[in-house]
Motif scaffolding. Structure first.
Motif, PDB file in Angstrom:
ATOM      1  N   LEU A  39      18.187   3.566  21.315  1.00  0.00           N
ATOM      2  CA  LEU A  39      18.885   2.978  22.454  1.00  0.00           C
ATOM      3  C   LEU A  39      18.124   3.302  23.740  1.00  0.00           C
ATOM      4  CD1 LEU A  39      22.716   3.578  21.839  1.00  0.00           C
ATOM      5  CD2 LEU A  39      21.488   1.401  21.873  1.00  0.00           C
ATOM      6  N   THR A  40      17.627   2.277  24.401  1.00  0.00           N
ATOM      7  CA  THR A  40      16.941   2.473  25.675  1.00  0.00           C
ATOM      8  C   THR A  40      17.910   2.204  26.820  1.00  0.00           C
ATOM      9  OG1 THR A  40      16.186   0.167  25.733  1.00  0.00           O
ATOM     10  CG2 THR A  40      14.749   1.768  24.665  1.00  0.00           C
TER      11      THR A  40
ATOM     12  N   GLN B 229       0.817  -1.216   0.000  1.00  0.00           N
ATOM     13  CA  GLN B 229       0.000   0.000   0.000  1.00  0.00           C
ATOM     14  C   GLN B 229       0.847   1.262   0.000  1.00  0.00           C
ATOM     15  OE1 GLN B 229      -3.889  -0.277   2.411  1.00  0.00           O
ATOM     16  NE2 GLN B 229      -2.370  -1.296   3.669  1.00  0.00           N
ATOM     17  N   SER B 230       1.856   1.267   0.879  1.00  0.00           N
ATOM     18  CA  SER B 230       2.653   2.488   1.042  1.00  0.00           C
ATOM     19  C   SER B 230       4.052   2.111   1.505  1.00  0.00           C
ATOM     20  CB  SER B 230       1.982   3.410   2.072  1.00  0.00           C
ATOM     21  OG  SER B 230       2.706   4.606   2.236  1.00  0.00           O
ATOM     22  N   PRO B 231       5.071   2.827   1.076  1.00  0.00           N
ATOM     23  CA  PRO B 231       6.442   2.496   1.482  1.00  0.00           C
ATOM     24  C   PRO B 231       6.641   2.685   2.984  1.00  0.00           C
ATOM     25  CG  PRO B 231       6.423   3.980  -0.407  1.00  0.00           C
ATOM     26  CD  PRO B 231       5.025   3.934   0.104  1.00  0.00           C
ATOM     27  N   VAL B 232       7.473   1.835   3.563  1.00  0.00           N
ATOM     28  CA  VAL B 232       7.898   2.021   4.952  1.00  0.00           C
ATOM     29  C   VAL B 232       9.001   3.080   4.938  1.00  0.00           C
ATOM     30  CG1 VAL B 232       9.010   0.945   6.936  1.00  0.00           C
ATOM     31  CG2 VAL B 232       7.284  -0.321   5.631  1.00  0.00           C
ATOM     32  N   THR B 233       8.759   4.188   5.631  1.00  0.00           N
ATOM     33  CA  THR B 233       9.707   5.303   5.581  1.00  0.00           C
ATOM     34  C   THR B 233      10.805   5.201   6.629  1.00  0.00           C
ATOM     35  OG1 THR B 233       8.222   6.606   6.984  1.00  0.00           O
ATOM     36  CG2 THR B 233       7.992   6.863   4.605  1.00  0.00           C
ATOM     37  N   GLU B 234      10.579   4.409   7.670  1.00  0.00           N
ATOM     38  CA  GLU B 234      11.562   4.292   8.752  1.00  0.00           C
ATOM     39  C   GLU B 234      11.417   2.927   9.418  1.00  0.00           C
ATOM     40  OE1 GLU B 234      14.665   5.704  10.111  1.00  0.00           O
ATOM     41  OE2 GLU B 234      13.511   7.564  10.293  1.00  0.00           O
ATOM     42  N   VAL B 235      12.556   2.249   9.618  1.00  0.00           N
ATOM     43  CA  VAL B 235      12.586   1.005  10.390  1.00  0.00           C
ATOM     44  C   VAL B 235      13.504   1.235  11.582  1.00  0.00           C
ATOM     45  CG1 VAL B 235      13.130  -1.449  10.415  1.00  0.00           C
ATOM     46  CG2 VAL B 235      12.219  -0.407   8.328  1.00  0.00           C
ATOM     47  N   LEU B 236      12.911   1.314  12.761  1.00  0.00           N
ATOM     48  CA  LEU B 236      13.660   1.596  13.981  1.00  0.00           C
ATOM     49  C   LEU B 236      13.910   0.304  14.749  1.00  0.00           C
ATOM     50  CD1 LEU B 236      11.880   4.838  15.262  1.00  0.00           C
ATOM     51  CD2 LEU B 236      14.060   4.664  14.032  1.00  0.00           C
ATOM     52  N   LEU B 237      15.166   0.021  15.035  1.00  0.00           N
ATOM     53  CA  LEU B 237      15.544  -1.131  15.848  1.00  0.00           C
ATOM     54  C   LEU B 237      15.779  -0.658  17.278  1.00  0.00           C
ATOM     55  CD1 LEU B 237      16.454  -4.066  16.298  1.00  0.00           C
ATOM     56  CD2 LEU B 237      18.740  -3.378  15.508  1.00  0.00           C
ATOM     57  N   VAL B 238      15.027  -1.221  18.219  1.00  0.00           N
ATOM     58  CA  VAL B 238      15.154  -0.849  19.631  1.00  0.00           C
ATOM     59  C   VAL B 238      16.161  -1.784  20.291  1.00  0.00           C
ATOM     60  CG1 VAL B 238      13.949  -0.524  21.818  1.00  0.00           C
ATOM     61  CG2 VAL B 238      12.774  -0.049  19.654  1.00  0.00           C
ATOM     62  N   LEU B 239      17.214  -1.209  20.864  1.00  0.00           N
ATOM     63  CA  LEU B 239      18.259  -1.974  21.540  1.00  0.00           C
ATOM     64  C   LEU B 239      18.380  -1.508  22.987  1.00  0.00           C
ATOM     65  CD1 LEU B 239      21.160  -2.049  18.896  1.00  0.00           C
ATOM     66  CD2 LEU B 239      19.559  -3.895  19.440  1.00  0.00           C
ATOM     67  N   ASP B 240      18.622  -2.459  23.872  1.00  0.00           N
ATOM     68  CA  ASP B 240      18.908  -2.151  25.265  1.00  0.00           C
ATOM     69  C   ASP B 240      20.401  -1.808  25.357  1.00  0.00           C
ATOM     70  OD1 ASP B 240      19.549  -2.213  27.966  1.00  0.00           O
ATOM     71  OD2 ASP B 240      18.149  -3.829  28.418  1.00  0.00           O
ATOM     72  N   ALA B 241      20.709  -0.594  25.773  1.00  0.00           N
ATOM     73  CA  ALA B 241      22.110  -0.151  25.788  1.00  0.00           C
ATOM     74  C   ALA B 241      22.973  -0.980  26.728  1.00  0.00           C
ATOM     75  CB  ALA B 241      22.179   1.321  26.178  1.00  0.00           C
TER      76      ALA B 241
ATOM     77  N   LEU C 182      26.444  -1.232  11.815  1.00  0.00           N
ATOM     78  CA  LEU C 182      25.355  -1.201  10.837  1.00  0.00           C
ATOM     79  C   LEU C 182      25.513  -0.113   9.789  1.00  0.00           C
ATOM     80  CD1 LEU C 182      22.168  -1.713  13.047  1.00  0.00           C
ATOM     81  CD2 LEU C 182      23.556  -3.430  11.895  1.00  0.00           C
ATOM     82  N   GLY C 183      26.258   0.918  10.112  1.00  0.00           N
ATOM     83  CA  GLY C 183      26.336   2.049   9.198  1.00  0.00           C
ATOM     84  C   GLY C 183      25.076   2.894   9.217  1.00  0.00           C
ATOM     85  N   VAL C 184      24.276   2.741  10.271  1.00  0.00           N
ATOM     86  CA  VAL C 184      23.059   3.553  10.420  1.00  0.00           C
ATOM     87  C   VAL C 184      23.149   4.314  11.738  1.00  0.00           C
ATOM     88  CG1 VAL C 184      21.657   1.975   9.054  1.00  0.00           C
ATOM     89  CG2 VAL C 184      21.741   1.689  11.530  1.00  0.00           C
ATOM     90  N   PRO C 185      22.502   5.453  11.823  1.00  0.00           N
ATOM     91  CA  PRO C 185      22.654   6.307  13.019  1.00  0.00           C
ATOM     92  C   PRO C 185      21.749   5.916  14.174  1.00  0.00           C
ATOM     93  CG  PRO C 185      21.249   7.396  11.423  1.00  0.00           C
ATOM     94  CD  PRO C 185      21.694   6.118  10.774  1.00  0.00           C
ATOM     95  N   VAL C 186      22.221   6.253  15.366  1.00  0.00           N
ATOM     96  CA  VAL C 186      21.333   6.251  16.532  1.00  0.00           C
ATOM     97  C   VAL C 186      20.471   7.503  16.416  1.00  0.00           C
ATOM     98  CG1 VAL C 186      21.209   6.474  19.038  1.00  0.00           C
ATOM     99  CG2 VAL C 186      22.934   4.979  17.994  1.00  0.00           C
ATOM    100  N   LYS C 187      19.141   7.311  16.417  1.00  0.00           N
ATOM    101  CA  LYS C 187      18.247   8.454  16.211  1.00  0.00           C
ATOM    102  C   LYS C 187      17.507   8.880  17.476  1.00  0.00           C
ATOM    103  CE  LYS C 187      17.505   7.935  11.251  1.00  0.00           C
ATOM    104  NZ  LYS C 187      16.520   7.995  10.143  1.00  0.00           N
ATOM    105  N   LEU C 188      17.274   7.938  18.362  1.00  0.00           N
ATOM    106  CA  LEU C 188      16.556   8.257  19.591  1.00  0.00           C
ATOM    107  C   LEU C 188      17.234   7.552  20.758  1.00  0.00           C
ATOM    108  CD1 LEU C 188      12.887   7.728  18.325  1.00  0.00           C
ATOM    109  CD2 LEU C 188      13.899   9.940  18.915  1.00  0.00           C
ATOM    110  N   VAL C 189      17.197   8.195  21.922  1.00  0.00           N
ATOM    111  CA  VAL C 189      17.739   7.582  23.138  1.00  0.00           C
ATOM    112  C   VAL C 189      16.725   7.730  24.263  1.00  0.00           C
ATOM    113  CG1 VAL C 189      20.171   7.863  22.565  1.00  0.00           C
ATOM    114  CG2 VAL C 189      18.960   9.737  23.671  1.00  0.00           C
ATOM    115  N   GLY C 190      16.674   6.705  25.099  1.00  0.00           N
ATOM    116  CA  GLY C 190      15.795   6.736  26.270  1.00  0.00           C
ATOM    117  C   GLY C 190      16.603   6.586  27.531  1.00  0.00           C
TER     118      GLY C 190
END
Length: 383
Positions: free
Chosen positions: A334-335, A298-310, A353-361
């Motif tokens: 990163l939680t 239906q629609s492209p996935v614009t973001e795939v966020l992987l949640v990791l326990d720091a 991964l060559g991908v950025p950390v975008k959010l931190v908890g």
């Protein structure tokens, strides 16, 4: 002969009078006339007492059903703006900066000998920075401090600059939460069990609302009823609806329906929560890939966020690699990044991964999730 005739008549008259007197006496004693069915006898009508005025009849009012009490609508919370979160989270990080204190303590020694550099390497490796980034950082510090030695360089300034370079401020950390044209942005949130994935989805909804965006959440973790209820609670607090399916149903179907509703309603962003799965369970990972493929019909996935326990350290890197191969991870959340000695995972996972950390908890509060900023992170580590 006449005398007999007179005698008979006299006797008859006396008899009639006697009978009449007897009847009159009976009437006076009983107060009523003897019954007579003859129509020639007129009876005295009985006087009817005057009618009394009847009291007006007052009809009771018809019973009216009381209006049901309407519970007041719960007041919606106002999430904190991302900009102010950065300031508060920086303060939170600075409260536990074991890594930064250790590095500054080593660089502040009067003599930076081989023992000092080895101690620094051990400290960085223990912080989960990884072997290659550790060697790179130590070599750059040695070179700069030796070359600039005659100028009495500020160890703190040099360390700050090199750490920021290692975290890589050039990476694009913007969340892709908008779609092309009228299509909504679709954010797929993945991760293993226990990393705080569902909580992250709820907190992400608060960030979207704080940015005045409309959102829709998809409870595609159909194997755990508690996850759906938890997500609904997060949504209710900020007025974001949750699309859910039957318990044990097809996760891809729930995700598909949510994106379809998001397109029909014209919402800005659809966030899909998926079931936690182990990276070594191939069947579960294949199912995750199916969820993404079904959405993109239906629609492209614009973001795939992987949640990791720091705090998971190197195990988190293994998780990241497998998930990235299945669903093409575009950003890391990163939680439990509390500024402890495990803060180096930020550098390691980006290198892996060559991908950025975008959010931190950094806490249990509803707004303890913030966009990641390389300079703010390093400054917090150094205190």
């Amino acid at each position: 002969m006449q005398e007999w005739l007179y005698l008979v008549i006299g006797i008859a008259v006396v008899g009639v009078l006697a009978i009449a007197g007897f009847v009159g006496t009976r009437v006076r004693r009983s107060g009523r006339l003897p019954e007579d069915t003859s129509t020639d006898v007129l009876t005295t009508p009985v006087e009817t007492p005057p009618a009394t005025a009847e009291a007006p009849v007052v009809e009771a009012p018809a019973e009216v059903d009381p209006e049901p009490e309407v519970a007041p609508a719960p007041s919606l919370e106002t999430p904190e703006k991302p900009a102010s979160r950065l300031v508060r989270l920086r303060q939170r990080l600075a409260g536990s900066n074991a890594l930064g204190r250790g590095l500054l303590g080593l660089l502040s020694r009067d003599q930076l000998d081989e023992d000092t550099w080895e101690a620094m390497e051990d400290l960085l490796l223990a912080a989960d920075i990884g072997v290659a980034p550790t060697q790179e950082l130590v070599e750059r510090l040695r070179t700069r401090l030796r070359v600039e030695g005659g100028k009495t360089p500020d160890a703190r300034t040099v360390l700050r600059e090199e750490l920021i370079n290692l975290v890589d401020p050039t990476m694009d950390r913007a969340l892709k939460v908008s779609g092309e044209g009228d299509a909504p942005g679709v954010v797929l949130v993945v991760g293993v069990n226990g990393t705080g994935k569902t909580t992250t989805v709820g907190k992400l909804a608060r960030i979207l609302v704080a940015d005045e965006r409309t959102a829709l959440l998809a409870a595609a973790d159909t194997f755990r009823a508690a996850a759906t209820e938890q997500l609904a609670t997060w949504g209710d607090r900020v007025g974001v609806e949750v699309v859910r399916g039957p318990e044990g149903g097809d996760p891809a179907s729930v995700a598909f329906d949510a994106v379809k509703q998001g397109m029909d309603r014209g919402v800005d962003t659809v966030v899909v929560d998926t079931a936690g799965r182990l990276q070594n369970k191939q069947g579960l990972m294949d199912e995750l890939g199916k969820v993404k493929r079904v959405i993109e019909k239906q629609s492209p996935v614009t973001e795939v966020l992987l949640v990791l326990d720091a705090t998971t350290g190197q195990n988190g890197l293994i998780q990241a690699k497998v998930f990235s191969e299945v669903v093409d991870v575009t950003g890391i959340v990163l939680t439990k990044l509390d500024g402890s000695a495990k803060g180096g995972i930020v550098i390691a996972v980006q290198r892996q991964l060559g991908v950025p950390v975008k959010l931190v908890g950094l806490g249990e509060g509803p707004d303890d999730l913030a966009p990641f900023d390389a300079a703010a992170f390093v400054d917090a580590l150094l205190g």
